[in-house]
Every structure is written in structure tokens, then in C-alpha cells.
Design an enzyme around this catalytic site. Sequence first.
Site, PDB file in Angstrom:
ATOM      1  N   ASP A  84       2.521   1.522   6.165  1.00  0.00           N
ATOM      2  CA  ASP A  84       3.129   0.803   5.039  1.00  0.00           C
ATOM      3  C   ASP A  84       2.647  -0.656   5.059  1.00  0.00           C
ATOM      4  OD1 ASP A  84       4.883   0.443   2.906  1.00  0.00           O
ATOM      5  OD2 ASP A  84       6.604   0.012   4.209  1.00  0.00           O
ATOM      6  N   HIS A  85       2.160  -1.153   3.943  1.00  0.00           N
ATOM      7  CA  HIS A  85       1.688  -2.546   3.837  1.00  0.00           C
ATOM      8  C   HIS A  85       0.733  -2.921   4.970  1.00  0.00           C
ATOM      9  CE1 HIS A  85       4.116  -3.706   0.454  1.00  0.00           C
ATOM     10  NE2 HIS A  85       5.099  -3.015   0.994  1.00  0.00           N
ATOM     11  N   ASP A 105      -2.728  -3.280   1.896  1.00  0.00           N
ATOM     12  CA  ASP A 105      -2.090  -4.275   1.036  1.00  0.00           C
ATOM     13  C   ASP A 105      -2.999  -5.495   0.949  1.00  0.00           C
ATOM     14  OD1 ASP A 105      -0.568  -6.113  -0.260  1.00  0.00           O
ATOM     15  OD2 ASP A 105       1.186  -5.933   1.039  1.00  0.00           O
ATOM     16  N   GLY A 178      14.308  -4.925   0.180  1.00  0.00           N
ATOM     17  CA  GLY A 178      15.655  -5.304   0.593  1.00  0.00           C
ATOM     18  C   GLY A 178      16.665  -4.943  -0.481  1.00  0.00           C
ATOM     19  N   GLY A 208      10.414  -0.929  -2.511  1.00  0.00           N
ATOM     20  CA  GLY A 208      11.719  -1.582  -2.654  1.00  0.00           C
ATOM     21  C   GLY A 208      12.765  -0.693  -3.294  1.00  0.00           C
ATOM     22  N   GLY A 209      12.787   0.586  -2.903  1.00  0.00           N
ATOM     23  CA  GLY A 209      13.689   1.555  -3.536  1.00  0.00           C
ATOM     24  C   GLY A 209      15.169   1.238  -3.341  1.00  0.00           C
TER      25      GLY A 209
HETATM   26  P1  13P Z   1      13.510  -1.268   0.644  1.00  0.00           P
HETATM   27  O1  13P Z   1      13.756  -1.813   1.996  1.00  0.00           O
HETATM   28  O2  13P Z   1      13.962  -2.201  -0.452  1.00  0.00           O
HETATM   29  O3  13P Z   1      14.086   0.104   0.480  1.00  0.00           O
HETATM   30  O4  13P Z   1      11.919  -1.150   0.455  1.00  0.00           O
HETATM   31  C1  13P Z   1      11.184  -0.244   1.223  1.00  0.00           C
HETATM   32  C2  13P Z   1       9.723  -0.361   0.977  1.00  0.00           C
HETATM   33  O5  13P Z   1       9.270  -0.668  -0.110  1.00  0.00           O
HETATM   34  C3  13P Z   1       8.792  -0.059   2.057  1.00  0.00           C
HETATM   35  O6  13P Z   1       7.498  -0.441   1.736  1.00  0.00           O
END
Ligand code: 13P
Length: 287
Positions: A84-85, A105, A178, A208-209
Site C-alpha cells: 500500500d502506498h 505512489d 483516517g 480512505g474507506g
Molecule cells: P482509512 O484508514 O481511511 O480506512 O484508509 C485506508 C487506506 O486508504 C489504505 O491505503
Amino acid sequence: MLVSATEMLQKARAGKYAVGQFNINNLEWTKAILLTAQELNSPVILGVSEGAGKYMTGFETVAAMVAAMDKSLGITVPVALHLDHGSYEGCYKCIKAGFTSIMFDGSHFPIDENVAKTTELVNVAHGLGLSIEAEVGAIGGEEDGVIGKGECADPNECKQIADLGVDFLAAGIGNIHGVYPETGEGLSFETLVAINKTGGDMPLVLHGGTGIPDDMITKAISLGVAKINVNTECQLVFAEATRKYIEAGKDQQGKGFDPRKLLAPGFEAIKAKVKEKMELFGSVNKA
Ligand code: 13P
């Protein structure tokens, strides 16, 4: 079954549902997510940030744990192990460690440099059968030291990056990492519509779900979002369940201090949260 994320996300985009990426931090997280995916017959993506990778003593440890757990739990649903990223260097470390998917990213680089580095990584990843995600625009907020301003993606830049052969694209549409703030302006669906016009049927990724209202999630899926990342929400329910256990004095009753008992409520809370999200995203029985 460890696989790249390409096929599961193409199917999700075509079938108008989304696959959840749930970030992992340790053994409990990984086990909870894998078991829930298997129980619900859902594809799943395990997300690993560079910070979480470091915490777990490196990407090799993570890849070895996930591969062994996938086997020992008899997981048959498609599972992608995804960086991730990722930074440029982080991508190479994960490729070497045995991840099945990476995210580069490059959104903080000037577009030309983002293009050059993405092109190189697309070739390397595809040569080894891995899927690759790229990002255009920036996801707002902070996650494990990755800070973004939260600007919406430029649809033309999305097309430029999509044309490099990436398998799925994270496009900033006003989403943030977050807990979503009450003052948040919501998602920019106009941006999503514009990206779809230029970008064809590329599976789109919503980072960012956490805390995005359900109706916005459903609408985003109808507009081509096929992967939704959730991290903070699992952390919050884990912390809450653990806190309740301790505040009720259960760690002081019998052998309640045994870590396998102490961490059990948090483990169950993650399972329930992942189930809730898989049902919302529509990925149940899509394995
Ligand atoms: P949240 O922490 O807002 O759920 O975001 C997770 C995310 O986008 C991981 O890349």
C-alpha cells in the site's frame, strides 16, 4: 489462494461490486481477514503499508506469514498480498519478498518522473505476474507517514498513467485517510465521471474507506470503483473491543491475561467489521 489482484478487480468492475483491501498489522489481523473472506466466499486484498511492513520486521516476514497462513487455513478464495502506498524502493523489496501486487505512489513526483518510474515498475511487475496500482491526485490526510493534500485527480493525468499499463488506478476524489471529518465535503462524483470518460473501464480504487457514508460508497461503485481500502475502521473496532475487555476486568479473571484471550474480542471485532464491509461492497460469493 495467493493471486495477483488483476483478475479479481476486472471482474469486480464488470460486475459492479468492489473488493475490499484491508490493511494488516500482525497475525491476528491477517487471520481475521483471511477467515472472513473464506467464510463469505469473497475475494480479498491484504494491504501492507511500508510502516506496517517495518513493524512486522520486514516484507519478507509478512510474505512468509501470509503464504503459510493461506496454506494452513486452507484458504481457497483469491487473496492478493498488496503493498500500500509503496515508494520506488519499497516496490522492489516487495517484488523480491513474494508479494502478488504492488502500489507505486508516485503522486508526489512531477508527472514526468511519475510516468518514468511507473513505466519501469509496470514492466517489472508484469514480467513476474504481479498486479500494479498507481495514484493520481493525492489522498488527503496521513497514513503511516504518507501525507497528502487531498486534491482531486486530473482526468487527463489519469488517462496518461492508465495508458502505461497499470492494472488499477487510485484517483483522488476528495477522499481522505483516517476518520472522515464531519466537515468533509464528500466525494467528487463529477471527477469520477470525468475519469471514466477518459480512462475507459480501468478498475478505480477508493482509498480512505473509513467513515465514508454507505450511500457514497454504493454510488462510487456504480461509477467504476472496484477496490476500496479500509484501515482505520478495523483499528478503531479492535481498540474498542480490547478496551471493553480490560475495563470489565476480564484480564484479571482466571487466565484472562492470556494473550490469546486478551486479543480475542479485538479479533472478533475485526471479523465483524470485514464482514460488514464485504456485504456493503457486494463481494460476498464472488470468489
Ligand atoms: P482509512 O484508514 O481511511 O480506512 O484508509 C485506508 C487506506 O486508504 C489504505 O491505503
